[in-house]
Design an enzyme around this catalytic site. Structure first.
Site, mmCIF file in Angstrom:
data_model
loop_
_atom_site.group_PDB
_atom_site.id
_atom_site.type_symbol
_atom_site.label_atom_id
_atom_site.label_comp_id
_atom_site.label_asym_id
_atom_site.label_seq_id
_atom_site.Cartn_x
_atom_site.Cartn_y
_atom_site.Cartn_z
ATOM 1 N N ARG A 109 23.696 -17.305 62.484
ATOM 2 C CA ARG A 109 23.020 -16.122 61.953
ATOM 3 C C ARG A 109 21.728 -15.806 62.706
ATOM 4 O O ARG A 109 20.980 -16.723 63.079
ATOM 5 C CB ARG A 109 22.730 -16.310 60.463
ATOM 6 C CG ARG A 109 24.005 -16.402 59.630
ATOM 7 C CD ARG A 109 23.730 -16.839 58.192
ATOM 8 N NE ARG A 109 24.962 -16.801 57.405
ATOM 9 C CZ ARG A 109 25.821 -17.826 57.320
ATOM 10 N NH1 ARG A 109 25.581 -18.957 57.975
ATOM 11 N NH2 ARG A 109 26.918 -17.715 56.592
ATOM 12 N N HIS A 203 35.005 -22.661 66.682
ATOM 13 C CA HIS A 203 35.106 -22.541 65.216
ATOM 14 C C HIS A 203 36.465 -22.995 64.682
ATOM 15 O O HIS A 203 37.079 -22.312 63.861
ATOM 16 C CB HIS A 203 34.836 -21.089 64.815
ATOM 17 C CG HIS A 203 34.231 -20.925 63.453
ATOM 18 N ND1 HIS A 203 34.897 -21.271 62.297
ATOM 19 C CD2 HIS A 203 33.019 -20.443 63.057
ATOM 20 C CE1 HIS A 203 34.146 -20.990 61.248
ATOM 21 N NE2 HIS A 203 32.987 -20.496 61.693
ATOM 22 N N ASP A 266 27.339 -25.452 54.198
ATOM 23 C CA ASP A 266 27.238 -24.521 55.325
ATOM 24 C C ASP A 266 25.870 -24.784 55.927
ATOM 25 O O ASP A 266 24.926 -24.022 55.734
ATOM 26 C CB ASP A 266 27.399 -23.076 54.863
ATOM 27 C CG ASP A 266 27.642 -22.115 56.016
ATOM 28 O OD1 ASP A 266 27.665 -22.576 57.173
ATOM 29 O OD2 ASP A 266 27.807 -20.909 55.773
ATOM 30 N N GLU A 326 30.838 -27.373 64.038
ATOM 31 C CA GLU A 326 30.534 -26.394 65.080
ATOM 32 C C GLU A 326 29.288 -26.820 65.864
ATOM 33 O O GLU A 326 28.162 -26.569 65.423
ATOM 34 C CB GLU A 326 30.300 -25.021 64.452
ATOM 35 C CG GLU A 326 31.416 -24.535 63.546
ATOM 36 C CD GLU A 326 30.971 -23.417 62.623
ATOM 37 O OE1 GLU A 326 30.374 -22.436 63.142
ATOM 38 O OE2 GLU A 326 31.177 -23.525 61.402
#
Length: 364
Positions: A109, A203, A266, A326
């Site tokens: 992000r 991913h 996450d 990731e």
């Protein structure tokens, strides 16, 4: 090792699948001798696949998004799927979970889809509220790449023009995916014509043939700290220890034991030196070890995953069906000076290497 062209669908009944005209492809026409010649698939709007095979392991790579559609490994007298995927490659045209893709130009992000570089402000294409996620609505995972079989590997190339998704500079990306026995390696490079941020991530959703999901799998991450996030899942700039918290996977334990309330993960981990960076072991005996040259590792437990398209045979897509590991630079580093520099320049090209080994260890 062999490399072959792949049909775009996979079913339990037929491998390889019939071509779109209904006729089965013969083994002769599918096999590509990488040592004898280089075989190029031009960039088009048609989805193509290439299959890497070595010692009973097979990996299917797509020219859309550098997607790893399938990775099958031996387990006893059968082969099982090591990653989640869609049975029909056409379904990857709508891939909201970024399943199997290379994401970027900048992974994770970017707050407010904006940053400053050399005194100039850049507005990016937002695709998660006001923020940018995984390179924007038309990031690398949504693009068709030039793809060719090359000496036992798959080589993919893409030019991203100046202004793409709001980023400055023209970038030539190259991803080489190589299979050597039970080890799959992703080498990612980028050459730029001016300073610009680059931070890629791979991913995959690792499933390791675990039909009951991954909450019971044992996970170990070589990290003592994370970068905590705000309500928008963007790091707040702090780096905090994980010891004694549900984020502590310094010693191997299952997600169920670490997170009994099912909040899910996450989260970016600050990796320690040493390998492997992460390790997963499932009750069926399969083990994954991941090595990376990146400073961070995003753990996503797929708590929000749902069935969007028909999955590969034997899979169910839902919460916790796979684990994403990731490797990356830290999220929103472009706006957080303490998170390190992610600016690639003409004199300092970008490079990342990810190596994942999946093998039989024995029941956990």
């Amino acid at each position: 090792m062999s490399t072959r062209f792949s049909p775009t669908s996979i079913t339990e009944k037929s491998r390889p699948l019939p071509n779109p005209d209904g006729r089965k492809s013969s083994k002769t026409t599918l096999i590509v001798s990488c040592e004898a010649r280089r075989s190029l698939i031009s960039k088009t709007d048609t989805i193509h696949g290439l299959v890497l095979s070595d010692q009973g392991v097979s990996v299917t790579i797509l020219n859309l998004g550098c997607i790893t559609q399938e990775w099958r490994v031996p387990l006893g007298d059968q082969q099982v799927s090591a990653v989640l995927g869609y049975a029909n490659a056409e379904d990857y045209r709508h891939n909201p979970a970024f399943m199997g893709a290379i994401v970027g130009r900048v992974a994770n992000r970017i707050r407010d889809a904006a940053f400053q570089l050399d005194g100039q402000s850049y507005a990016l294409s937002a695709n998660e509220g006001a923020h940018m996620l995984h390179g924007g609505p038309l990031g690398l995972s949504q693009r068709f790449w030039d793809m060719e079989a090359d000496a036992g590997s798959v080589l993919l190339r893409l030019r991203s023009e100046d202004g793409d998704q709001g980023f400055p500079g023209t970038v030539d990306f190259e991803v080489r995916i190589s299979l050597n026995g039970d080890r799959l390696t992703y080498d990612m490079t980028a050459a730029v014509d001016r300073p610009t941020p680059i931070a890629l991530a791979q991913h995959n959703y690792y499933a390791l043939g675990a039909s009951q999901g991954m909450q019971g799998a044992s996970l170990q991450i070589n990290a003592d700290h994370t970068t905590p996030t705000d309500a928008d899942m963007i790091p707040n700039g702090d780096i905090t220890p994980v010891s004694g918290t549900r984020f502590d996977f310094a010693a191997s334990r299952s997600l169920h034991d670490a997170d009994p309330d099912g909040q899910g993960y996450d989260q970016n981990y600050v990796l320690n030196a040493g390998t492997p960076a992460a390790r997963i072991q499932t009750s069926n005996g399969l083990c994954l070890e991941l090595e990376t040259d990146q400073p961070g590792l995003q753990l996503y437990s797929a708590q929000h995953l749902s069935r969007v398209h028909a999955p590969l045979p034997g899979q169910e897509h839902g919460p916790y069906a796979g684990l994403c590991l990731e490797p990356q630079t830290f999220p929103n580093a472009i706006n957080t000076a303490s998170f390190g520099n992610i600016i690639t320049t003409p004199d300092a090209p970008y490079h990342q290497r990810l190596s994942v080994r999946i093998f039989v260890q024995g029941p956990q």
